[in-house]
Scaffold this motif. Structure first.
Motif, short mmCIF file in Angstrom:
data_model
loop_
_atom_site.label_atom_id
_atom_site.label_comp_id
_atom_site.label_asym_id
_atom_site.label_seq_id
_atom_site.Cartn_x
_atom_site.Cartn_y
_atom_site.Cartn_z
N VAL A 68 4.84 -46.69 -4.69
CA VAL A 68 3.95 -45.57 -4.97
C VAL A 68 2.52 -46.06 -5.12
O VAL A 68 2.26 -47.25 -5.28
CB VAL A 68 4.38 -44.83 -6.27
N ARG A 69 1.59 -45.10 -5.08
CA ARG A 69 0.16 -45.40 -5.28
C ARG A 69 -0.33 -44.62 -6.49
O ARG A 69 -0.13 -43.40 -6.57
CB ARG A 69 -0.64 -45.02 -4.03
N ARG A 71 -2.97 -42.70 -8.69
CA ARG A 71 -4.19 -41.95 -8.45
C ARG A 71 -5.14 -42.09 -9.63
O ARG A 71 -4.72 -42.44 -10.74
CB ARG A 71 -3.86 -40.46 -8.23
N TYR A 76 0.90 -40.10 -9.37
CA TYR A 76 1.38 -41.02 -8.35
C TYR A 76 1.58 -40.30 -7.03
O TYR A 76 2.03 -39.14 -6.99
CB TYR A 76 2.71 -41.64 -8.76
N ASP A 77 1.28 -40.99 -5.93
CA ASP A 77 1.59 -40.51 -4.60
C ASP A 77 2.65 -41.43 -3.99
O ASP A 77 2.60 -42.66 -4.17
CB ASP A 77 0.36 -40.53 -3.71
N GLN A 143 5.70 -33.97 -3.63
CA GLN A 143 4.93 -34.36 -4.81
C GLN A 143 5.81 -35.16 -5.76
O GLN A 143 7.02 -34.92 -5.86
CB GLN A 143 4.44 -33.09 -5.54
#
Length: 205
Positions: A68-69, A71, A76-77, A143
């Motif tokens: 995940v990334r 934000r 998280y994305d 999401q």
């Protein structure tokens, strides 16, 4: 084996009647919430006896430890949400069903006959996902709505909002049927027939 043609489209949480109607061979797509879990989360649930402020009844567990990334707003994305082999988490199946009320588990490689018995006793199913398709599965996650126990990163409990998540295939159902058991029995029978054709005697010992 399932006789209906075409995939089934289901929303979460799954109700007991829907779960009971699913049969080995059914193809599914899921809309709604699925929960990402892996070893560390399940150990915290059952070996440590801890719980989260979330209603998991009728839910679907996905065996994953996603990439995940983070934000700037601390959300998280998803970067890559692949699915891991389920067997290492086999010992938790019965507790997931009986204690948490989970209705389905999504993973790769199947689970044991003990888990198959648990699905029969507690009205649950195992759903196999296509291996090696993490890029497609990641796009089906709209999401990441929440994460519990981030200290376990990436093996925390993830709340994913999904659309058209799949294809998934019922490979263990609530009647006790298991495609893994069936395939294993067929393979053993064919191997025995091949040995007989070759005049090879094989001891059962």
């Amino acid at each position: 084996m399932a006789t209906d043609t075409g995939p089934k489209r289901l929303g979460t949480p799954l109700d007991s009647e829907t779960v009971a109607s699913l049969r080995v061979g059914d193809e599914l797509f899921i809309d709604g919430v699925i929960w990402g879990v892996r070893d560390a989360t399940l150990i915290r649930f059952f070996d440590e006896g801890r719980r989260v402020p979330a209603d998991l009844r009728g839910g679907i567990f996905l065996h994953t430890a996603p990439s995940v990334r983070r934000r700037p707003d601390s959300g998280y994305d998803p970067v890559s949400v692949g699915t891991t082999t389920s067997m290492r988490m086999d010992r938790f199946t019965r507790s997931c069903l009986a204690e948490l009320g989970i209705a389905a588990i999504v993973g790769k490689g199947g689970l044991s006959d003990e888990s198959s018995a648990a699905f029969r006793e507690h009205n649950g199913v195992y759903l196999s996902i296509v291996g090696g398709a993490a890029s497609v599965q990641t796009e089906q996650i709209e999401q990441i709505e929440d994460v519990f126990w981030p200290d376990l990163m990436p093996e925390c409990l993830w709340r994913f909002r999904v659309r058209d998540f799949g294809p998934l295939f019922v490979t263990m159902d609530s009647t006790g049927a298991s495609s893994y058991r069936t395939v294993g029995e067929q393979a053993e029978a064919r191997l025995a027939a091949a040995y007989r054709a070759l005049g090879i005697e094989v001891s059962d010992e």
